[in-house]
Write an enzyme that holds these catalytic residues in place. Structure first.
Site, PDB file in Angstrom:
ATOM      1  N   ARG A  66     -70.617  46.227  26.500  1.00  0.00           N
ATOM      2  CA  ARG A  66     -69.755  45.284  25.514  1.00  0.00           C
ATOM      3  C   ARG A  66     -69.609  46.613  24.387  1.00  0.00           C
ATOM      4  O   ARG A  66     -70.407  46.918  24.184  1.00  0.00           O
ATOM      5  CB  ARG A  66     -71.306  44.213  24.889  1.00  0.00           C
ATOM      6  CG  ARG A  66     -70.502  43.755  23.411  1.00  0.00           C
ATOM      7  CD  ARG A  66     -71.555  42.710  23.152  1.00  0.00           C
ATOM      8  NE  ARG A  66     -70.576  41.671  21.532  1.00  0.00           N
ATOM      9  CZ  ARG A  66     -70.917  42.233  20.719  1.00  0.00           C
ATOM     10  NH1 ARG A  66     -72.344  43.213  20.117  1.00  0.00           N
ATOM     11  NH2 ARG A  66     -70.164  41.640  19.795  1.00  0.00           N
ATOM     12  N   HIS A 110     -63.932  42.216  16.760  1.00  0.00           N
ATOM     13  CA  HIS A 110     -65.046  43.071  16.390  1.00  0.00           C
ATOM     14  C   HIS A 110     -64.602  43.860  14.814  1.00  0.00           C
ATOM     15  O   HIS A 110     -64.580  44.973  14.461  1.00  0.00           O
ATOM     16  CB  HIS A 110     -65.641  43.810  17.014  1.00  0.00           C
ATOM     17  CG  HIS A 110     -66.777  43.990  16.382  1.00  0.00           C
ATOM     18  ND1 HIS A 110     -67.679  44.046  17.848  1.00  0.00           N
ATOM     19  CD2 HIS A 110     -67.422  44.616  14.968  1.00  0.00           C
ATOM     20  CE1 HIS A 110     -69.003  44.772  16.711  1.00  0.00           C
ATOM     21  NE2 HIS A 110     -68.457  44.832  15.397  1.00  0.00           N
ATOM     22  N   GLU A 155     -69.604  38.504  13.980  1.00  0.00           N
ATOM     23  CA  GLU A 155     -70.647  38.276  13.171  1.00  0.00           C
ATOM     24  C   GLU A 155     -69.557  37.483  11.694  1.00  0.00           C
ATOM     25  O   GLU A 155     -69.347  38.157  11.660  1.00  0.00           O
ATOM     26  CB  GLU A 155     -70.715  39.108  12.464  1.00  0.00           C
ATOM     27  CG  GLU A 155     -72.599  40.133  13.609  1.00  0.00           C
ATOM     28  CD  GLU A 155     -73.412  40.957  13.097  1.00  0.00           C
ATOM     29  OE1 GLU A 155     -72.240  41.513  11.725  1.00  0.00           O
ATOM     30  OE2 GLU A 155     -74.245  41.269  13.181  1.00  0.00           O
ATOM     31  N   ASN A 282     -77.462  38.724  16.750  1.00  0.00           N
ATOM     32  CA  ASN A 282     -76.884  39.843  16.763  1.00  0.00           C
ATOM     33  C   ASN A 282     -78.431  40.083  16.016  1.00  0.00           C
ATOM     34  O   ASN A 282     -78.384  39.251  14.899  1.00  0.00           O
ATOM     35  CB  ASN A 282     -76.226  40.020  15.727  1.00  0.00           C
ATOM     36  CG  ASN A 282     -74.301  40.417  16.737  1.00  0.00           C
ATOM     37  OD1 ASN A 282     -74.684  40.324  18.153  1.00  0.00           O
ATOM     38  ND2 ASN A 282     -73.509  41.103  16.467  1.00  0.00           N
ATOM     39  N   TYR A 284     -81.044  42.125  13.057  1.00  0.00           N
ATOM     40  CA  TYR A 284     -81.820  43.463  12.884  1.00  0.00           C
ATOM     41  C   TYR A 284     -82.807  43.017  12.316  1.00  0.00           C
ATOM     42  O   TYR A 284     -83.967  43.951  12.069  1.00  0.00           O
ATOM     43  CB  TYR A 284     -80.642  44.531  11.985  1.00  0.00           C
ATOM     44  CG  TYR A 284     -79.645  44.422  12.535  1.00  0.00           C
ATOM     45  CD1 TYR A 284     -79.919  45.898  13.423  1.00  0.00           C
ATOM     46  CD2 TYR A 284     -78.186  43.277  13.029  1.00  0.00           C
ATOM     47  CE1 TYR A 284     -78.567  45.836  14.528  1.00  0.00           C
ATOM     48  CE2 TYR A 284     -77.018  44.445  13.836  1.00  0.00           C
ATOM     49  CZ  TYR A 284     -77.576  45.314  14.996  1.00  0.00           C
ATOM     50  OH  TYR A 284     -76.534  45.434  15.390  1.00  0.00           O
ATOM     51  N   GLU A 347     -77.201  42.221  19.564  1.00  0.00           N
ATOM     52  CA  GLU A 347     -77.131  43.313  19.268  1.00  0.00           C
ATOM     53  C   GLU A 347     -78.224  43.565  18.743  1.00  0.00           C
ATOM     54  O   GLU A 347     -78.892  42.182  18.366  1.00  0.00           O
ATOM     55  CB  GLU A 347     -76.184  43.568  18.363  1.00  0.00           C
ATOM     56  CG  GLU A 347     -74.850  43.787  18.375  1.00  0.00           C
ATOM     57  CD  GLU A 347     -73.855  43.922  17.213  1.00  0.00           C
ATOM     58  OE1 GLU A 347     -74.088  44.795  16.261  1.00  0.00           O
ATOM     59  OE2 GLU A 347     -72.495  43.836  17.043  1.00  0.00           O
TER      60      GLU A 347
HETATM   61  S1  NCW Z   1     -73.559  46.225   9.402  1.00  0.00           S
HETATM   62  C1  NCW Z   1     -73.886  45.361  10.742  1.00  0.00           C
HETATM   63  N1  NCW Z   1     -73.450  45.568  11.541  1.00  0.00           N
HETATM   64  C2  NCW Z   1     -73.678  47.309  11.960  1.00  0.00           C
HETATM   65  C3  NCW Z   1     -72.570  47.320  12.713  1.00  0.00           C
HETATM   66  O1  NCW Z   1     -72.565  48.817  12.628  1.00  0.00           O
HETATM   67  C4  NCW Z   1     -71.717  46.429  13.999  1.00  0.00           C
HETATM   68  O2  NCW Z   1     -70.997  46.530  13.914  1.00  0.00           O
HETATM   69  C5  NCW Z   1     -71.943  44.997  13.543  1.00  0.00           C
HETATM   70  O3  NCW Z   1     -72.249  43.996  15.036  1.00  0.00           O
HETATM   71  C6  NCW Z   1     -75.187  46.685  13.358  1.00  0.00           C
HETATM   72  O4  NCW Z   1     -74.983  45.887  13.585  1.00  0.00           O
HETATM   73  C7  NCW Z   1     -73.729  45.433  13.439  1.00  0.00           C
HETATM   74  N2  NCW Z   1     -73.767  44.242  10.475  1.00  0.00           N
HETATM   75  C8  NCW Z   1     -74.491  43.294   9.496  1.00  0.00           C
HETATM   76  C9  NCW Z   1     -75.471  42.858   8.872  1.00  0.00           C
HETATM   77  C10 NCW Z   1     -76.011  42.105   7.543  1.00  0.00           C
HETATM   78  C11 NCW Z   1     -75.972  43.212   6.313  1.00  0.00           C
HETATM   79  C12 NCW Z   1     -76.025  41.952   5.485  1.00  0.00           C
HETATM   80  C13 NCW Z   1     -75.785  42.734   4.022  1.00  0.00           C
HETATM   81  C14 NCW Z   1     -75.603  41.759   2.883  1.00  0.00           C
HETATM   82  C15 NCW Z   1     -75.298  42.096   1.518  1.00  0.00           C
END
Ligand code: NCW
Length: 439
Positions: A66, A110, A155, A282, A284, A347
């Site tokens: 991806r 992205h 996202e 996605n 985490y 992800e």
């Molecule tokens: S920071 C984020 N990410 C990381 C990035 O490397 C990738 O491009 C993104 O698609 C890893 O995966 C995603 N996502 C943000 C997550 C939510 C953070 C919430 C913070 C609240 C203030």
């Protein structure tokens, strides 16, 4: 193998070659320079090392990769004709992948909006959705004969709220009204693109960071707080996609804060007309929510219900994100039950403080354990009936981690930024073996 196993990246995070072959700046070039202090000018130099990076992907034993296309490489300035040199790069990438038996999964957006479009108002400006559709058509016209799996907007919550409300991501604006407008225009852009590109032979997916908003207790106030949080991050995107309407409680909450989603005419029909083939998840970490602040108040200074986020009591990654694999199973089952879309994990991964040995090898037991627990969580959800079709680890290799710069590493493959040497970490070796022993 009918389950998709892959690794994921995005254009700005790995490509480098920021000013080559006609590419123009995106909002992340600007923000990285102005705020982060490190940029994607070189990143992993993937633009010049693409064929050997495809061999690396192949060596992991995955059957899918991806990646995203850079809008300003394909269409400098965000308007007008395609840039043949920019498209040629992705044309070669797709051919290299297919020659190695790796299925390309292409994400159209992205996070790298052309700077000129931000100068014209960015995602809060309705026209950006139409510009996005126009650019997407250029990509699909060039690659649609070979790419079967399409992602629209990665996202959108992060784009709208981290970018336009909290100002911690590009373009760094702090304006809730702008974030609410961006939300609708990102969905509108998704809908315009889905309607234009859908064929019987391809799949259209939107990767969302949905999270899990779990009540801190079974107190009705905590349950209401978690439902509100879920509305703002998950249902505000999922309900229009599935049902062609925004959730009434979310619309009311926004109105109470003086905001309105800028819906016009047939927008919701455009957003929902072509159902997504796959919902990209996605994941985490999970979050808990309480309906009282630390002093026990149930309303804030503006008289609105308190929605207080609480970190689950769990070990954390090096981004301070709690490690909550059980929540992942719950989330996948919930999405299956409430929305019924086939699911794909677009992800999942983690940052830990990696320490390469003298030979550059990273014995990342903690990342390996994180991935193993989350792959198991997907298996558990599948065993309980969730229709999950694939899993992509984030990320193929260490890269430019947005506002965190290069210090935070998500890679399964270590990158030495001095030499651009790639060394698979223990987690990469584990992942290859896990794929071999699938399901
Ligand atoms: S920071 C984020 N990410 C990381 C990035 O490397 C990738 O491009 C993104 O698609 C890893 O995966 C995603 N996502 C943000 C997550 C939510 C953070 C919430 C913070 C609240 C203030």
């Amino acid at each position: 193998m009918d389950f998709t196993w892959g690794v994921a990246t995005s254009a700005y995070q790995i490509e480098g070659a920021a000013a080559e072959d006609g590419r123009t700046p995106s909002i992340w070039d600007t923000f990285a320079r102005r705020v982060v202090g490190e940029t994607g000018d070189v990143a992993c130099d993937h633009y010049h090392r693409m064929p050997s990076d495809v061999r690396l992907i192949k060596s992991l034993g995955v059957n899918a990769y991806r990646f995203s296309t850079s809008w300003t490489r394909v269409q400098p300035g965000g308007r007008g004709p395609a840039n043949p040199k920019g498209l040629a790069f992705y044309d070669r990438l797709v051919d290299e992948l297919l020659a190695d038996g790796i299925e390309p999964w292409l994400t159209l957006y992205h996070w790298d909006l052309p700077q000129e479009l931000e100068d014209a108002g960015g995602w809060p400006n309705r026209d950006t959705a139409y510009r996005f559709a126009d650019y997407s058509q250029l990509v699909v016209s060039a690659l649609g004969d070979r790419v079967r799996n399409w992602g629209t907007v990665n996202e959108p919550w992060c784009v709208a709220y981290l970018g336009y409300e909290y100002g911690v991501f590009a373009p760094g604006r702090k304006d809730t009204g702008a974030a609410v407008a961006a939300t609708h225009h990102l969905l509108l852009g998704h809908g315009l693109v889905a309607n234009a590109i859908k064929t019987p032979d391809n799949t259209v997916c939107i990767p969302l960071n949905i999270g899990t908003a779990t009540p801190a207790s079974d107190d009705p106030l905590d349950m209401a707080a978690a439902w509100r949080a879920d509305g703002n991050v998950a249902r505000i995107f999922l309900d229009p996609l599935r049902h062609g309407r925004y959730p009434a409680d979310v619309v009311e909450d926004l109105a109470a804060r003086g905001h309105q989603l800028p819906v016009r005419d047939s927008d919701l029909e455009i957003i929902s007309r072509t159902p997504i083939d796959l919902l990209g998840v996605n994941f985490y970490f999970g979050q808990d929510f309480a309906g009282r602040d630390l002093d026990g108040n149930t309303v804030d200074a503006d008289g609105r219900p308190v929605v207080r986020e609480i970190k689950p009591d769990a070990p954390q990654t090096d981004l301070g994100w709690p490690i909550t694999p059980d929540r992942f199973t719950t989330l996948l089952l919930r999405l299956h039950r409430d929305y019924g879309f086939p699911l794909v994990v677009t992800e999942n991964g983690a940052v830990f403080p990696d320490r390469p040995d003298a030979g550059g090898f990273v014995d990342d037991v903690d990342r390996t354990a994180y991935l193993a627990a989350h792959v198991d969580a997907v298996a558990a959800a599948r065993a309980q009936g969730a229709d999950v079709r694939g899993y992509f680890a984030w990320s193929l290799m260490d890269n430019f981690e947005w506002a965190e710069g290069y210090a935070k590493r998500f890679g399964l493959v270590h990158v030495d930024y001095e030499t651009q040497r790639r060394t698979p970490k223990r987690s990469a070796l584990w992942f290859s073996n896990r794929i071999l022993s699938a399901p």
